[in-house]
Write an enzyme that holds these catalytic residues in place. Structure first.
Site, PDB file in Angstrom:
ATOM      1  N   ASP A 135       0.838  -1.204   0.000  1.00  0.00           N
ATOM      2  CA  ASP A 135       0.000   0.000   0.000  1.00  0.00           C
ATOM      3  C   ASP A 135       0.876   1.258   0.000  1.00  0.00           C
ATOM      4  O   ASP A 135       0.845   2.030   0.944  1.00  0.00           O
ATOM      5  CB  ASP A 135      -0.963  -0.001   1.211  1.00  0.00           C
ATOM      6  CG  ASP A 135      -0.242   0.028   2.551  1.00  0.00           C
ATOM      7  OD1 ASP A 135       0.937  -0.415   2.629  1.00  0.00           O
ATOM      8  OD2 ASP A 135      -0.830   0.518   3.537  1.00  0.00           O
ATOM      9  N   ASP A 170       6.746   1.181   1.881  1.00  0.00           N
ATOM     10  CA  ASP A 170       6.367   0.196   0.848  1.00  0.00           C
ATOM     11  C   ASP A 170       7.164   0.441  -0.435  1.00  0.00           C
ATOM     12  O   ASP A 170       7.534  -0.508  -1.130  1.00  0.00           O
ATOM     13  CB  ASP A 170       4.884   0.325   0.495  1.00  0.00           C
ATOM     14  CG  ASP A 170       3.972   0.046   1.657  1.00  0.00           C
ATOM     15  OD1 ASP A 170       3.499  -1.087   1.794  1.00  0.00           O
ATOM     16  OD2 ASP A 170       3.744   0.981   2.448  1.00  0.00           O
ATOM     17  N   ASN A 219      -2.461   2.784   3.639  1.00  0.00           N
ATOM     18  CA  ASN A 219      -1.928   4.123   3.901  1.00  0.00           C
ATOM     19  C   ASN A 219      -2.775   5.196   3.224  1.00  0.00           C
ATOM     20  O   ASN A 219      -2.898   6.307   3.725  1.00  0.00           O
ATOM     21  CB  ASN A 219      -0.477   4.217   3.410  1.00  0.00           C
ATOM     22  CG  ASN A 219       0.468   3.429   4.300  1.00  0.00           C
ATOM     23  OD1 ASN A 219       0.294   3.415   5.515  1.00  0.00           O
ATOM     24  ND2 ASN A 219       1.439   2.769   3.702  1.00  0.00           N
ATOM     25  N   THR A 224       2.978  -6.070   2.785  1.00  0.00           N
ATOM     26  CA  THR A 224       3.469  -4.928   3.562  1.00  0.00           C
ATOM     27  C   THR A 224       2.364  -3.890   3.805  1.00  0.00           C
ATOM     28  O   THR A 224       2.648  -2.746   4.144  1.00  0.00           O
ATOM     29  CB  THR A 224       4.668  -4.254   2.850  1.00  0.00           C
ATOM     30  OG1 THR A 224       4.233  -3.766   1.568  1.00  0.00           O
ATOM     31  CG2 THR A 224       5.812  -5.223   2.666  1.00  0.00           C
ATOM     32  N   ASN A 229      -1.124  -1.936  10.106  1.00  0.00           N
ATOM     33  CA  ASN A 229      -1.574  -2.886   9.064  1.00  0.00           C
ATOM     34  C   ASN A 229      -2.614  -3.869   9.604  1.00  0.00           C
ATOM     35  O   ASN A 229      -3.551  -4.255   8.889  1.00  0.00           O
ATOM     36  CB  ASN A 229      -0.387  -3.677   8.488  1.00  0.00           C
ATOM     37  CG  ASN A 229       0.492  -2.821   7.596  1.00  0.00           C
ATOM     38  OD1 ASN A 229       0.052  -1.787   7.089  1.00  0.00           O
ATOM     39  ND2 ASN A 229       1.732  -3.246   7.422  1.00  0.00           N
ATOM     40  N   ASP A 239       8.668  -1.685   6.008  1.00  0.00           N
ATOM     41  CA  ASP A 239       8.297  -2.703   5.022  1.00  0.00           C
ATOM     42  C   ASP A 239       9.454  -3.440   4.346  1.00  0.00           C
ATOM     43  O   ASP A 239       9.350  -4.656   4.119  1.00  0.00           O
ATOM     44  CB  ASP A 239       7.358  -2.089   3.984  1.00  0.00           C
ATOM     45  CG  ASP A 239       6.027  -1.691   4.607  1.00  0.00           C
ATOM     46  OD1 ASP A 239       5.679  -2.251   5.668  1.00  0.00           O
ATOM     47  OD2 ASP A 239       5.328  -0.835   4.033  1.00  0.00           O
TER      48      ASP A 239
HETATM   49  C1  BDR Z   1       3.079  -0.066   8.617  1.00  0.00           C
HETATM   50  O1  BDR Z   1       2.038   0.891   8.468  1.00  0.00           O
HETATM   51  C2  BDR Z   1       2.227   1.634   7.304  1.00  0.00           C
HETATM   52  O2  BDR Z   1       1.979   3.000   7.538  1.00  0.00           O
HETATM   53  C3  BDR Z   1       3.619   1.363   6.819  1.00  0.00           C
HETATM   54  O3  BDR Z   1       3.671   1.402   5.409  1.00  0.00           O
HETATM   55  C4  BDR Z   1       3.917  -0.015   7.360  1.00  0.00           C
HETATM   56  O4  BDR Z   1       3.504  -1.017   6.471  1.00  0.00           O
HETATM   57  C5  BDR Z   1       3.830   0.232   9.896  1.00  0.00           C
HETATM   58  O5  BDR Z   1       2.977   0.184  10.992  1.00  0.00           O
HETATM   59 CA    CA Z   2       2.874  -0.524   4.196  1.00  0.00          CA
END
Ligand code: BDR
Ligand code: CA
Length: 323
Positions: free
Chosen positions: A12, A17, A41, A125, A167, A241
């Protein structure tokens, strides 16, 4: 040379990422079959466009990008504009994508690739909505997958709530499906990723390469560093990620322990928590390998070396801005 490990990256983008994508697409031990995108995100329209922009910038032309789920399985989406900005990838000017996403839905792409290709590893991720949807729609892919590597969760403190990591919190029902699936899971939690800090020394190394892709990464990390300082008080931003990709490339980079992990889907204060049974007190069979310690020096060697290997990009990055 050893056979390349075939992977799908479900993501995302998202600043970190983007780094995971650049590592996954370029490392010589990996063959990236597809990039699938998911809401997290930012909206899935934005994360898809960001993935395509990063591909354009880095001249990743052969890897299909497929747009996936626009909403969590049962809840409202809560994007992370405070961390990643309104575009999901604020900071540097982003090139206009030179191609479009494929017409197939990301969930279909995952199912088709896993059915037709032996021993694929799925690296996730972002929120696990696409992965859970693929498993639910076609459970036979579970026995075909070699494993799922995911950045998500925490053994201890969360980041989006005191109990939950972003996530998992974004789509806890999807995460619960994935952790209960029986597929070999490698979980890279905040305890690991908070050791992967883009310190001033790291930034200096990237800048001194004098190449467009590392320079773009520096611009991303400048923005990410600013939001991480403002929101969390971090002196340097953690690049979550790419740790999940690095864990696959170099298995000794991260210490792992096998344990049972449950995902909280009901708690008033603990929704989205990954309950990690470190001491085995629940008496349940382990369903995941959970990362603890990261060899940060070797991680940065791997990432910087890979970023440095990108060819110079010809035409004006930043000339055609999307924002
Ligand atoms: C995760 O949350 C997202 O904001 C980042 O891309 C990462 O995958 C970290 O908590
Ligand atoms: Ca991410």
């Amino acid at each position: 040379m050893e056979k390349k490990q075939k992977i799908i990256l479900d993501c995302d983008p998202g600043h970190d990422d983007a780094l995971a994508l650049l590592l996954a697409a370029r490392h010589p031990s990996l063959e990236l079959l597809a990039i699938t995108t998911v809401a997290g995100n930012q909206t899935v329209e934005k994360t898809t466009r960001n993935a395509l922009s990063v591909c354009t910038l880095a001249r990743i032309r052969e890897v299909p990008v497929a747009k996936g789920m626009a909403q969590p399985l049962v809840r409202e989406a809560r994007y992370a504009a405070d961390i990643h900005g309104e575009s999901g990838l604020d900071g540097p000017p982003l090139p206009l994508p030179e191609r479009e996403a494929v017409s197939e839905h990301a969930v279909d792409v995952i199912i088709d690739l896993v059915r037709s290709t032996d021993d694929v590893v799925l690296i996730a991720t972002g929120p696990l909505t696409n992965v859970a949807s693929a498993i639910t729609r076609e459970p036979t892919i579970l026995s075909r997958l070699k494993g799922i590597y995911l950045m998500g969760g925490a053994i201890g403190l969360g980041n989006v709530t005191p109990a939950a990591e972003f996530n998992i919190y974004f789509d806890p029902e999807a995460a619960a499906i994935v952790f209960n699936s029986g597929c070999p899971i490698t979980m890279i939690p905040l305890e690991v990723t908070h050791q992967a800090l883009a310190t001033p020394a790291v930034m200096e190394r990237l800048r001194s390469l004098g190449r467009p892709v590392p320079a773009f990464v520096c611009q991303l990390l400048d923005f990410f560093g600013t939001t991480y300082r403002r929101v969390f008080g971090f002196a340097a931003p953690p690049v979550h990620d790419p740790c999940a990709v690095a864990a696959l490339i170099e298995p000794t980079l991260i210490n792992m322990h096998r344990m049972y992990v449950a995902v909280e889907t009901r708690g008033e204060y603990t929704l989205g928590r990954t309950v990690c049974d470190v001491y085995g007190v629940l008496g349940r069979r382990a369903n995941a390998r959970v990362g603890y310690g990261l060899d940060a020096a070797r991680f940065w060697e791997l990432l910087i070396e890979t970023l440095a290997s990108y060819e110079a990009v010809a035409s004006g990055v930043g000339a055609a801005e999307q924002k």
